[in-house]
Design a protein around this motif. Structure first.
Motif, PDB file in Angstrom:
ATOM      1  N   ASN A 197      58.508  91.416  30.125  1.00 55.70           N
ATOM      2  CA  ASN A 197      57.522  90.438  29.648  1.00 55.70           C
ATOM      3  C   ASN A 197      57.671  89.099  30.390  1.00 55.70           C
ATOM      4  N   VAL A 198      56.594  88.342  30.367  1.00 51.52           N
ATOM      5  CA  VAL A 198      56.610  86.986  30.944  1.00 51.52           C
ATOM      6  C   VAL A 198      57.359  86.070  29.986  1.00 51.52           C
ATOM      7  N   VAL A 199      58.351  85.400  30.505  1.00 49.03           N
ATOM      8  CA  VAL A 199      59.102  84.436  29.707  1.00 49.03           C
ATOM      9  C   VAL A 199      58.491  83.043  29.835  1.00 49.03           C
ATOM     10  N   GLU A 200      58.023  82.734  31.044  1.00 51.37           N
ATOM     11  CA  GLU A 200      57.499  81.389  31.309  1.00 51.37           C
ATOM     12  C   GLU A 200      56.593  81.435  32.531  1.00 51.37           C
ATOM     13  N   CYS A 201      55.512  80.695  32.474  1.00 52.50           N
ATOM     14  CA  CYS A 201      54.662  80.526  33.660  1.00 52.50           C
ATOM     15  C   CYS A 201      55.167  79.297  34.397  1.00 52.50           C
ATOM     16  N   LEU A 202      55.712  79.532  35.573  1.00 51.43           N
ATOM     17  CA  LEU A 202      56.287  78.428  36.347  1.00 51.43           C
ATOM     18  C   LEU A 202      55.224  77.639  37.113  1.00 51.43           C
ATOM     19  N   LEU A 203      54.193  78.343  37.570  1.00 50.01           N
ATOM     20  CA  LEU A 203      53.093  77.686  38.290  1.00 50.01           C
ATOM     21  C   LEU A 203      51.815  78.471  38.015  1.00 50.01           C
ATOM     22  N   PRO A 204      50.813  77.832  37.410  1.00 49.20           N
ATOM     23  CA  PRO A 204      49.569  78.554  37.120  1.00 49.20           C
ATOM     24  C   PRO A 204      48.923  79.100  38.388  1.00 49.20           C
ATOM     25  N   GLY A 205      48.111  80.128  38.201  1.00 52.77           N
ATOM     26  CA  GLY A 205      47.319  80.633  39.302  1.00 52.77           C
ATOM     27  C   GLY A 205      45.990  79.889  39.376  1.00 52.77           C
ATOM     28  N   LEU A 206      45.162  80.279  40.340  1.00 47.88           N
ATOM     29  CA  LEU A 206      43.857  79.644  40.545  1.00 47.88           C
ATOM     30  C   LEU A 206      42.767  80.699  40.609  1.00 47.88           C
ATOM     31  N   ARG A 207      41.614  80.357  40.081  1.00 46.69           N
ATOM     32  CA  ARG A 207      40.420  81.162  40.281  1.00 46.69           C
ATOM     33  C   ARG A 207      39.221  80.233  40.287  1.00 46.69           C
ATOM     34  N   ARG A 208      38.147  80.693  40.906  1.00 53.40           N
ATOM     35  CA  ARG A 208      36.926  79.894  40.893  1.00 53.40           C
ATOM     36  C   ARG A 208      36.387  79.824  39.472  1.00 53.40           C
ATOM     37  N   SER A 209      35.886  78.661  39.114  1.00 55.04           N
ATOM     38  CA  SER A 209      35.372  78.477  37.751  1.00 55.04           C
ATOM     39  C   SER A 209      34.297  79.515  37.442  1.00 55.04           C
ATOM     40  N   GLY A 210      34.432  80.148  36.275  1.00 51.53           N
ATOM     41  CA  GLY A 210      33.436  81.119  35.835  1.00 51.53           C
ATOM     42  C   GLY A 210      33.606  82.506  36.411  1.00 51.53           C
ATOM     43  N   THR A 211      34.694  82.748  37.132  1.00 49.74           N
ATOM     44  CA  THR A 211      34.933  84.075  37.714  1.00 49.74           C
ATOM     45  C   THR A 211      36.218  84.660  37.129  1.00 49.74           C
ATOM     46  N   GLU A 212      36.463  85.930  37.431  1.00 52.84           N
ATOM     47  CA  GLU A 212      37.660  86.604  36.947  1.00 52.84           C
ATOM     48  C   GLU A 212      38.694  86.805  38.046  1.00 52.84           C
ATOM     49  N   GLY A 213      38.254  86.965  39.280  1.00 56.16           N
ATOM     50  CA  GLY A 213      39.194  87.223  40.371  1.00 56.16           C
ATOM     51  C   GLY A 213      40.041  86.008  40.698  1.00 56.16           C
ATOM     52  N   ALA A 214      41.328  86.238  40.968  1.00 54.31           N
ATOM     53  CA  ALA A 214      42.256  85.142  41.249  1.00 54.31           C
ATOM     54  C   ALA A 214      42.273  84.796  42.729  1.00 54.31           C
ATOM     55  N   LEU A 215      42.300  83.525  43.008  1.00 54.10           N
ATOM     56  CA  LEU A 215      42.501  83.036  44.374  1.00 54.10           C
ATOM     57  C   LEU A 215      43.997  82.970  44.689  1.00 54.10           C
ATOM     58  N   VAL A 216      44.761  82.578  43.698  1.00 55.47           N
ATOM     59  CA  VAL A 216      46.224  82.539  43.780  1.00 55.47           C
ATOM     60  C   VAL A 216      46.781  83.086  42.475  1.00 55.47           C
ATOM     61  N   PHE A 217      47.696  84.022  42.540  1.00 52.95           N
ATOM     62  CA  PHE A 217      48.311  84.574  41.335  1.00 52.95           C
ATOM     63  C   PHE A 217      49.250  83.550  40.719  1.00 52.95           C
ATOM     64  N   PRO A 218      49.330  83.529  39.396  1.00 52.21           N
ATOM     65  CA  PRO A 218      50.314  82.669  38.747  1.00 52.21           C
ATOM     66  C   PRO A 218      51.737  83.125  39.059  1.00 52.21           C
ATOM     67  N   ARG A 219      52.628  82.177  39.184  1.00 48.92           N
ATOM     68  CA  ARG A 219      54.029  82.491  39.452  1.00 48.92           C
ATOM     69  C   ARG A 219      54.783  82.397  38.122  1.00 48.92           C
ATOM     70  N   VAL A 220      55.461  83.476  37.738  1.00 44.94           N
ATOM     71  CA  VAL A 220      56.053  83.555  36.407  1.00 44.94           C
ATOM     72  C   VAL A 220      57.525  83.939  36.479  1.00 44.94           C
ATOM     73  N   ARG A 221      58.209  83.655  35.369  1.00 43.30           N
ATOM     74  CA  ARG A 221      59.585  84.119  35.193  1.00 43.30           C
ATOM     75  C   ARG A 221      59.522  85.329  34.249  1.00 43.30           C
ATOM     76  N   VAL A 222      60.181  86.403  34.655  1.00 38.83           N
ATOM     77  CA  VAL A 222      60.089  87.659  33.932  1.00 38.83           C
ATOM     78  C   VAL A 222      61.453  88.039  33.334  1.00 38.83           C
ATOM     79  N   ALA A 223      61.423  88.580  32.133  1.00 43.78           N
ATOM     80  CA  ALA A 223      62.665  89.007  31.470  1.00 43.78           C
ATOM     81  C   ALA A 223      63.102  90.370  32.000  1.00 43.78           C
ATOM     82  N   THR A 224      64.387  90.519  32.186  1.00 42.56           N
ATOM     83  CA  THR A 224      64.939  91.795  32.633  1.00 42.56           C
ATOM     84  C   THR A 224      65.965  92.292  31.591  1.00 42.56           C
ATOM     85  N   GLY A 225      66.325  93.571  31.682  1.00 39.95           N
ATOM     86  CA  GLY A 225      67.259  94.148  30.721  1.00 39.95           C
ATOM     87  C   GLY A 225      68.703  93.831  31.063  1.00 39.95           C
TER      88      GLY A 225
END
Length: 225
Positions: A197-225
């Motif tokens: 699971n995502v623990v924290e979003c370190l840097l948001p991603g980007l998309r054009r306003s009103g669209t669904e496709g991402a221009l830049v993916f968000p950078r996240v911190r993920v939990a591991t076992g």
């Protein structure tokens, strides 16, 4: 004889008086004419001065009207310029608080010059494109965000920067499942209970306003076992 002489003398005296009176009258007429001429000359000089003043005022009026037209043209040009670079101005204003941070450096690197409130910077942003500059800055800052989290000075202008560029932020909430197709893992933390699971979003991603496709993916911190 005496009466005849007296009459002749009286007549002579009267003739002298008449000539004197005529001379006085003549001199008075000459004086009046001379005074009138002097007055007329004075009036002519005054009229000439007024005409010269009128001509000067007319020239100044023409110059003033020309200056007004020039100022109106400059104001119209400035208004058009402000309208033309309105988005760029908002972008610069939003990014001002990030100057001196890693995000500020990333923005400067993406543009190739300082992000500043100047016609040259606005023109450079217009030529490069706000979206392209912001994408470049997000990608560059994202490379280091796992080890150097965003400062508050970097977080606060992100929404305004995105809006100026016609974009919006993509921020996954903590606890959602990490999806490699729409997120980038920037860091991980051991937490078996939240593994995957995502623990924290370190840097948001980007998309054009009103669209669904991402221009830049968000950078996240993920939990591991």
């Amino acid at each position: 004889m005496k009466e005849t002489f007296a009459a002749a003398l009286r007549a002579e005296i009267e003739a002298v008086v008449t000539r004197y009176e005529a001379l006085v009258a003549s001199r008075n007429e000459m004086a009046a004419e001379l005074s009138g001429a002097r007055e007329a000359e004075g009036l002519r000089k005054e009229l000439d001065a007024l005409r010269e003043e009128r001509d000067t005022l007319a020239r100044e009026l023409l110059e003033a009207r020309a200056k007004i037209r020039e100022l109106e043209a400059q104001a119209a040009s400035a208004s058009e310029l402000a309208e033309q670079f309105a988005a760029e101005k908002r972008f610069v204003e939003a990014g001002a608080g990030a100057v001196g941070t890693m995000l500020g450096d990333a923005l400067r690197g993406a543009l190739g010059r300082d992000i500043e409130a100047s016609p040259a910077a606005y023109a450079a942003l217009k030529a490069k494109g706000l979206e392209a500059v912001l994408i470049g800055a997000f990608k560059e800052r994202g490379r280091s965000v796992g080890g150097a989290p965003l400062l508050e000075r970097e977080k606060s202008p992100l929404s305004a920067l995105a809006a100026a560029a016609g974009c919006e932020l993509v921020t996954p909430e903590a606890g959602v499942r990490f999806v490699a197709a729409s997120m980038d893992k920037a860091a991980s933390v051991s937490d078996p209970a939240e593994e995957g699971n995502v623990v924290e979003c370190l840097l948001p991603g980007l998309r054009r306003s009103g669209t669904e496709g991402a221009l830049v993916f968000p950078r996240v911190r993920v939990a591991t076992g």
